[in-house]
Design a protein around this motif. Structure first.
Motif, PDB file in Angstrom:
ATOM      1  N   ARG A  53      32.805  46.234  59.502  1.00 29.49           N
ATOM      2  CA  ARG A  53      33.834  45.366  58.901  1.00 29.49           C
ATOM      3  C   ARG A  53      34.682  46.155  57.905  1.00 29.49           C
ATOM      4  O   ARG A  53      35.906  46.035  57.885  1.00 29.49           O
ATOM      5  CB  ARG A  53      33.185  44.169  58.208  1.00 29.49           C
ATOM      6  N   ARG A  54      34.024  46.957  57.078  1.00 28.83           N
ATOM      7  CA  ARG A  54      34.736  47.762  56.084  1.00 28.83           C
ATOM      8  C   ARG A  54      35.604  48.810  56.773  1.00 28.83           C
ATOM      9  O   ARG A  54      36.789  48.951  56.468  1.00 28.83           O
ATOM     10  CB  ARG A  54      33.732  48.433  55.138  1.00 28.83           C
ATOM     11  N   LYS A  55      35.027  49.515  57.727  1.00 28.90           N
ATOM     12  CA  LYS A  55      35.726  50.613  58.405  1.00 28.90           C
ATOM     13  C   LYS A  55      36.919  50.102  59.220  1.00 28.90           C
ATOM     14  O   LYS A  55      37.972  50.734  59.249  1.00 28.90           O
ATOM     15  CB  LYS A  55      34.734  51.340  59.319  1.00 28.90           C
ATOM     16  N   ALA A  56      36.753  48.954  59.874  1.00 27.99           N
ATOM     17  CA  ALA A  56      37.808  48.405  60.739  1.00 27.99           C
ATOM     18  C   ALA A  56      38.759  47.474  59.989  1.00 27.99           C
ATOM     19  O   ALA A  56      39.775  47.064  60.544  1.00 27.99           O
ATOM     20  CB  ALA A  56      37.180  47.661  61.915  1.00 27.99           C
ATOM     21  N   GLY A  57      38.425  47.105  58.755  1.00 30.17           N
ATOM     22  CA  GLY A  57      39.256  46.157  58.031  1.00 30.17           C
ATOM     23  C   GLY A  57      39.162  44.750  58.594  1.00 30.17           C
ATOM     24  O   GLY A  57      40.109  43.976  58.527  1.00 30.17           O
ATOM     25  N   PHE A  58      37.994  44.421  59.147  1.00 30.34           N
ATOM     26  CA  PHE A  58      37.791  43.124  59.789  1.00 30.34           C
ATOM     27  C   PHE A  58      37.564  42.030  58.757  1.00 30.34           C
ATOM     28  O   PHE A  58      36.816  42.192  57.810  1.00 30.34           O
ATOM     29  CB  PHE A  58      36.576  43.195  60.719  1.00 30.34           C
TER      30      PHE A  58
END
Length: 185
Positions: A53-58
């Protein structure tokens, strides 16, 4: 602002790799240069989904086009919001084949609607996906004689040559052709 996430999660031999469509590219997500890790790897903070979530900006509510491919089911792989994700407008059999070739994966992929598709040379291992495919291949490829597997592969390759390149195939080719030679797969 609502985003759209087109992602392939590849979970094989206890390691997960993530391939995301960003703008006009397919990119593998990495942490400190590493592309494959356990779902509870300390490198990603011990929790795959928090890291992703953090890495993808989800953000909850974002649109998703998720393809999950796994050799062993792990309940930590699926999000509740993706359990009904069976049709993908982006991830095609041909594109998955191209990605498997680039990652040197030989497997028999079992779709959600019981279609079995061999990938790579001499596939003995089985993998599974959340997606449904429509190829007209309903035979039990996993238990078929080797000649049958070769015939199915030959027929699929013949059909693939006559179709136009999908957007995903084009993006994957660009990703691997433009990849620096010193990066590991």
């Amino acid at each position: 602002m609502e985003q759209s996430h087109t992602v392939l999660f590849l979970y094989i031999d206890g390691k997960i790799r993530v391939f995301c469509k960003k703008n006009d590219e397919i990119i593998p997500l990495r942490e400190q240069g590493i592309e494959a890790f356990a779902l509870d790897d300390k490198l990603i903070g011990g929790d795959f989904w928090t890291w992703w979530r953090r890495k993808a900006g989800f953000i909850e509510g974002d649109k998703t086009d998720f393809c999950f491919i796994y050799d062993t089911f792990d309940s930590r792989l699926l999000l509740d919001s993706t359990k009904d994700n069976k049709i993908s407008p982006f991830w095609s059999v041909e594109g998955i084949r191209y990605l498997f070739e680039k990652c040197n994966i030989a497997t028999i992929l079992h779709s959600a609607n019981d279609i079995q598709i061999p990938f790579g040379k001499d596939p003995k291992k089985s993998c599974f996906t959340n997606l449904e495919f429509s190829l007209g291949i309903k035979s039990d490829v996993a238990s078929a004689p080797e000649t049958s597997i070769k015939e199915v592969k030959k027929e699929q390759e013949s059909q693939t040559k006559h179709t136009t390149e999908t957007e995903m195939e084009r993006l994957l080719k660009e990703m691997y052709e433009n990849r620096p030679s010193n990066q590991s797969r």
